[in-house]
Motif scaffolding. Structure first.
Motif, short mmCIF file in Angstrom:
data_model
loop_
_atom_site.label_atom_id
_atom_site.label_comp_id
_atom_site.label_asym_id
_atom_site.label_seq_id
_atom_site.Cartn_x
_atom_site.Cartn_y
_atom_site.Cartn_z
N LYS A 1 24.71 57.82 18.01
CA LYS A 1 24.09 59.03 17.45
C LYS A 1 22.59 59.03 17.73
N LEU A 2 22.26 58.88 19.01
CA LEU A 2 20.87 58.80 19.45
C LEU A 2 20.47 60.14 20.05
N TYR A 3 19.44 60.79 19.47
CA TYR A 3 19.07 62.14 19.85
C TYR A 3 17.69 62.17 20.50
N SER A 4 17.58 62.93 21.57
CA SER A 4 16.37 63.03 22.38
C SER A 4 15.26 63.76 21.63
N SER A 5 14.12 63.96 22.29
CA SER A 5 12.98 64.66 21.69
C SER A 5 13.24 66.16 21.62
N ILE A 6 12.67 66.80 20.61
CA ILE A 6 12.74 68.25 20.53
C ILE A 6 11.62 68.85 21.36
N ASP A 7 11.78 70.09 21.78
CA ASP A 7 10.73 70.77 22.54
C ASP A 7 10.81 72.27 22.28
N ILE A 8 9.68 72.93 22.46
CA ILE A 8 9.60 74.36 22.17
C ILE A 8 10.41 75.18 23.16
N ALA A 9 10.35 74.81 24.43
CA ALA A 9 11.02 75.62 25.44
C ALA A 9 12.51 75.74 25.17
N THR A 10 13.14 74.66 24.72
CA THR A 10 14.58 74.69 24.47
C THR A 10 14.91 75.51 23.23
N PHE A 11 14.22 75.28 22.14
CA PHE A 11 14.64 75.86 20.87
C PHE A 11 13.95 77.18 20.53
N SER A 12 13.19 77.72 21.49
CA SER A 12 12.75 79.10 21.34
C SER A 12 13.87 80.04 21.81
N ASN A 13 14.90 79.49 22.39
CA ASN A 13 16.08 80.24 22.83
C ASN A 13 17.19 80.04 21.79
N PRO A 14 17.57 81.10 21.06
CA PRO A 14 18.59 80.94 19.99
C PRO A 14 19.93 80.46 20.53
N ALA A 15 20.20 80.66 21.82
CA ALA A 15 21.47 80.21 22.38
C ALA A 15 21.59 78.69 22.35
N ASN A 16 20.45 77.99 22.31
CA ASN A 16 20.49 76.53 22.33
C ASN A 16 20.62 75.92 20.95
N GLN A 17 20.55 76.77 19.91
CA GLN A 17 20.64 76.24 18.55
C GLN A 17 21.99 75.56 18.32
N GLU A 18 23.05 76.17 18.82
CA GLU A 18 24.38 75.60 18.63
C GLU A 18 24.55 74.30 19.43
N ARG A 19 23.87 74.22 20.59
CA ARG A 19 23.95 72.99 21.38
C ARG A 19 23.22 71.84 20.70
N GLY A 20 22.13 72.17 20.02
CA GLY A 20 21.38 71.15 19.30
C GLY A 20 20.56 70.26 20.22
N VAL A 21 20.04 69.19 19.66
CA VAL A 21 19.26 68.23 20.44
C VAL A 21 20.21 67.39 21.30
N LEU A 22 19.78 67.09 22.50
CA LEU A 22 20.61 66.32 23.42
C LEU A 22 20.96 64.96 22.84
N LYS A 23 22.25 64.67 22.80
CA LYS A 23 22.73 63.37 22.33
C LYS A 23 22.85 62.44 23.53
N LEU A 24 22.17 61.30 23.43
CA LEU A 24 22.17 60.32 24.51
C LEU A 24 23.37 59.39 24.39
N PRO A 25 23.77 58.74 25.47
CA PRO A 25 24.95 57.86 25.43
C PRO A 25 24.76 56.68 24.49
N ASP A 26 25.84 56.30 23.79
CA ASP A 26 25.84 55.10 22.95
C ASP A 26 25.70 53.87 23.84
N TYR A 27 25.25 52.76 23.24
CA TYR A 27 25.21 51.53 24.02
C TYR A 27 25.30 50.31 23.11
#
Length: 873
Positions: free
Chosen positions: A745-771
């Motif tokens: 459950k490791l999540y990347s950094s947030i950024d304005i460019a991604t989340f100023s688009n409401p379509a990306n709200q459902e996608r959420g923050v990028l989840k990185l691979p477990d290790y």
């Protein structure tokens, strides 16, 4: 905040686990709750006591640091503690980052002997300034959540308290030698005189460390010094003076490359990423025709801390602890500034990096040639591309005082004050002209335009940070502003302890006054945000407070339960008070509000110890600034406001001693960290000019509601982790250990460019691979006839199976869908969105471990090792 004396040190060490692998909460063997020595919190160091202080706590002893750290970052020693995620950051020496319960270091109270060391303007902690702590620390105590500190500090995620050695330690010394991968070499010598008949004692340490890390071109050199002088005047008065510092310089990897670049620039050309790849350096040809490595990103700093502690024991019921301290830091970090022929250092032409060679490194010869052709006198400002050094120096003075009084066998109270003064110097100078004849700057409105040719060698440390003049104004470029902070606070606490019950309630109030001083503005002439501004803003005073309390109940000899609850009204950081680096107070300025509650259960027995904690924290009106990457823009940043976060989770840790030979340890933590509601965001370039994010405005709504919390500084937020460890001691003085750790459950950094688009709200923050990672080590003592003299040989292997993993993410580029493509017609040929999607999804080069290779990340280190030899006498 007091330097720990011998009696306190003895009491605290009993809190530490017998296992040398896993730092955990352990049993305090004291049984008499009426004893004044068993108060919940002591002095201003606020050392938590097991089965008494109602907080989640873990302790790491010096022996464990010596045996386990090797060439790791000091904070990585905490990775087997629940809800903690420590990484190497970009991979440069001392560039580590730590997250606790989903909160980054700027919202974790980091202390040395109870003295707060978080930057007073922005809360940041640069661990490269504190690398020497590993040599002088007696133990580290981590308190997750509100913590037990009485001070008016924003311990939103928790506290980390490094307790250093004291002058009155037992007589003796130690010599250490460490070697490891990538030319790692560390040497140190320490000696304690012990206490004389007249009460005098001293302790000192000198050390040096050099080499490079696993990452390309990350050379470094660092020193450590520590000196403590103690005088026990009589039974009532005890004085301790301490000075410690760690001057260093190191080349860095600050920019997170794309996964595709890690693969593209792998010299093996086998489709796998080169985890050592660093895009922040290159080569130039010197006058002798030799290729010389040159780093664009480097850091240098010297930040000694001096403390004078006075303990005054009035009688058996009353005591006053006072400490005066100063911390003067000098140094900064480098990067590029300006453009040549309209291109900055990361510019591309037709998708091809302009200043990079076939290995993905900077082609400095090309840059030097283009710079040399520029006539600085006739060119526009910023028309040469140079390496600047951003200076971030400061003078910091403070005094802490805490009065404790035992009312009776059950009641105690304490009252105190924490007062500080801070002055920070922030400006840029030229570190390397990169072949140019000078740099024309127009940022200073008092000297415009200003052609600067003077350079500063960042590897020449100023060993006297308590003096020395600042660089003249006519040699400063880019910006020159100072930050002045006045901090006044008072705190009080009431404690109750009787039989199996202990409880406390604590409160503090504080006033933080911020003043911004800009040397580049013209008094009464410069206009910012439609206001005429002056060089000095005057102080903006902001009031804050907190109140918290908790209770612990020992059900029987084995079981205990505790609870704590608290509320903070936290003052914002300076860059929120004066947003976008201007002289105007934020018209929407408001305190951040934090509410937290926690329940815990503990079990103790001769062979098995365990802890379970459940917590929830709500953080409202959060404001933050983060560096962002914008094509063809240097030093872009984003400001986000009105953020609300929820952090909740469960933590479990346990230790089992099978027998005198084998011990097991384990932990598990699960978190659910998410944003509640939306926020707003704005972006700016390095000269504070607004950048368009959406439409024709630089301010946009951030659609964050129910999105998982992400990092803010090219780092990731961990929401699930587990660890198992075993220590085997088959014979006396031989210890063999192994540890396994899982990250999920490791999540990347947030950024304005991604989340100023409401379509990306459902996608959420990028989840990185477990290790998963596995470490092993061995330690053996060779004792001489005199049992107080012995050699210790140790070796450690980290990431034993050479696992390739992503430790941190900087972007949120999701795997594309058909809807992300459009139908286009070029030259009479129409390509449908479906055709583009098919080409994308069927190309394996677009994916790595399930995520898009356009994402910028930091890979973790591969297999590394370190070995140590020490002699105690």
């Amino acid at each position: 905040m007091k330097l720990i004396n011998k009696s306190i040190l003895t009491a605290v060490i009993t809190l530490s686990t017998a296992s040398v692998y896993y730092a955990q909460q352990v049993q305090d063997t004291a049984a008499k709750s009426k004893d004044i020595e068993e108060v919940i919190l002591r002095g201003v160091t606020d050392i938590a006591k097991d089965r008494k202080t109602p907080v989640a706590v873990s302790t790491i002893k010096a022996a464990q640091i010596l045996e386990r750290q090797g060439n790791q970052e000091l904070v990585e020693m905490l990775n087997t503690t629940p809800s903690i995620y420590a990484t190497k950051g970009g991979g440069g020496f001392g560039d580590s980052q730590i997250v606790m319960r989903g909160f980054e270091s700027r919202n974790i109270a980091v202390m040395v002997n109870g003295m707060p060391v978080n930057d007073m303007e922005g809360g940041t902690v640069y661990f490269s300034n504190w690398t020497g702590l590993s040599d002088v620390t007696s133990f580290i105590q981590v308190q997750r959540g509100l913590g037990s500190s009485k001070l008016a500090i924003a311990s939103v995620g928790g506290t980390m308290n490094f307790i250093t050695k004291s002058a009155d330690m037992k007589k003796g010394g130690i010599v250490r030698l460490g070697v490891g991968n990538n030319d790692y070499l560390k040497t140190s010598f320490a000696y304690n005189t012990g206490k004389s008949d007249k009460g005098w004692s001293s302790s000192f340490l000198m050390g040096r460390q050099s080499g490079s890390t696993y990452i390309q071109n990350t050379d470094y050199e660092a020193y450590t010094y520590f000196f403590a002088l103690g005088w026990e005047v009589n039974q009532k008065h005890n004085l301790q003076f301490t000075i410690t510092g760690a001057p260093q310089w190191h080349d860095q990897r600050s920019f997170a490359p794309t996964i595709s670049d890690y693969i593209k620039y792998n010299p093996d050309n086998d489709g796998t990423p080169d985890r050592t790849y660093n895009s922040d350096w290159g080569y130039y040809t010197n006058a002798e025709g030799r290729r010389v490595a040159l780093s664009n990103r480097s850091n240098y700093y010297n930040k000694p801390v001096m403390m004078l502690n006075w303990d005054w024991t009035f009688n058996e019921k009353s005591k006053l602890s006072t400490v005066a301290y100063m911390s003067n830091g000098r140094g900064g970090g480098t990067g590029d500034l300006g453009r040549v022929n309209g291109r900055n250092l990361t510019a591309s032409v037709n998708g091809v990096p302009y200043f990079r060679d076939a290995q993905g490194l900077y082609n400095y010869d090309k840059l030097f040639a283009e710079n040399a052709a520029v006539n600085v006198n006739t060119a526009n400002a910023g028309s040469t591309l140079i390496r600047r050094a951003s200076i971030n120096s400061h003078n910091w003075y403070g005094i802490l005082a805490n009065f404790q009084h035992k009312v009776n066998d059950n009641w105690n109270f304490s009252i105190g004050t924490d007062n500080r003064y801070y002055y920070g110097y922030h400006y840029q100078v030229i570190s390397d002209l990169y072949g140019a004849k000078g740099y024309k700057d127009n940022a200073n409105k008092n000297i415009a335009p200003n052609i600067v040719t003077a350079t500063s060698d960042y590897k020449k440390l100023n060993w006297n940070p308590f003096g020395g003049s600042q660089v003249p104004l006519n040699e400063r470029i880019g910006f020159s502003n100072d930050g002045e902070v006045l901090w006044y606070s008072g705190f009080g606490q009431i404690e109750y302890s009787k039989n199996n019950l202990s409880a406390f309630i604590q409160g503090s109030v504080s006033n933080q006054g911020y003043q911004r001083i800009d040397e580049f503005v013209q008094d009464g002439i410069t206009v910012q945000r439609n206001q005429t501004v002056n060089r000095k803003t005057g102080f903006k005073n902001i009031f804050g407070y907190n109140i918290k309390g908790g209770a612990n109940y020992n059900i029987d000899e084995n079981n205990n339960v505790f609870a704590n609850i608290g509320y903070y009204s936290k003052q914002p950081f300076m860059n929120t008070v004066y947003p976008s680096n201007q002289q105007v107070v934020n018209p929407q300025l408001t305190n951040e509000k934090i509410f937290s509650a926690e329940l815990g259960y503990g079990f103790r027995s001769a062979k098995f110890n365990a802890n379970v904690n459940v917590y929830r924290t709500q953080w409202k009106d959060r404001a933050l600034r983060r560096t962002i990457t914008v094509p063809n823009v240097t030093d872009a940043y984003a400001e986000m406001n009105g953020i609300t976060e929820i952090h909740q989770g469960v933590e479990v840790d346990a230790a089992y001693k099978l027998n005198n030979i084998v011990e097991f340890n384990g932990m598990f933590s699960w978190g659910d960290y998410y944003y509640k509601g939306n926020a707003t965001g704005s972006t700016f370039d390095g000269n504070n000019n607004p950048l368009t994010v959406a439409g024709d405005s630089n301010t946009t709504t951030l659609y964050l509601d129910k999105v998982k919390v992400g990092g803010t500084s090219n780092n990731s937020i961990l929401q699930m982790t587990a660890a198992l460890g075993a220590t085997v001691k088959p014979v006396k003085d031989l210890s063999v250990y192994a540890g396994w750790r899982f990250v999920g459950k490791l999540y990347s950094s947030i950024d304005i460019a991604t989340f100023s688009n409401p379509a990306n709200q459902e996608r959420g923050v990028l989840k990185l691979p477990d290790y998963n990672l596995t470490d092993i080590g061995i330690s053996y003592k060779i004792r001489l006839k005199d049992n107080s003299k012995f050699f210790t040989i140790g070796a450690n292997v980290y990431n034993l199976f050479d696992k390739t993993y992503i430790q941190d993410g900087a972007t949120n580029n999701f795997v594309k869908t058909v809807g992300d493509f459009t139908t286009t017609t070029t030259g009479g040929v129409t390509t449908t969105a479906q055709q583009k999607y098919d080409a994308y999804i069927n190309n394996p080069a677009n994916f790595y471990n399930g995520i898009d290779t356009s994402n910028r990340v930091f890979f973790g280190f591969g297999r590394t090792w370190a070995a140590t030899l020490s002699f105690n006498f």
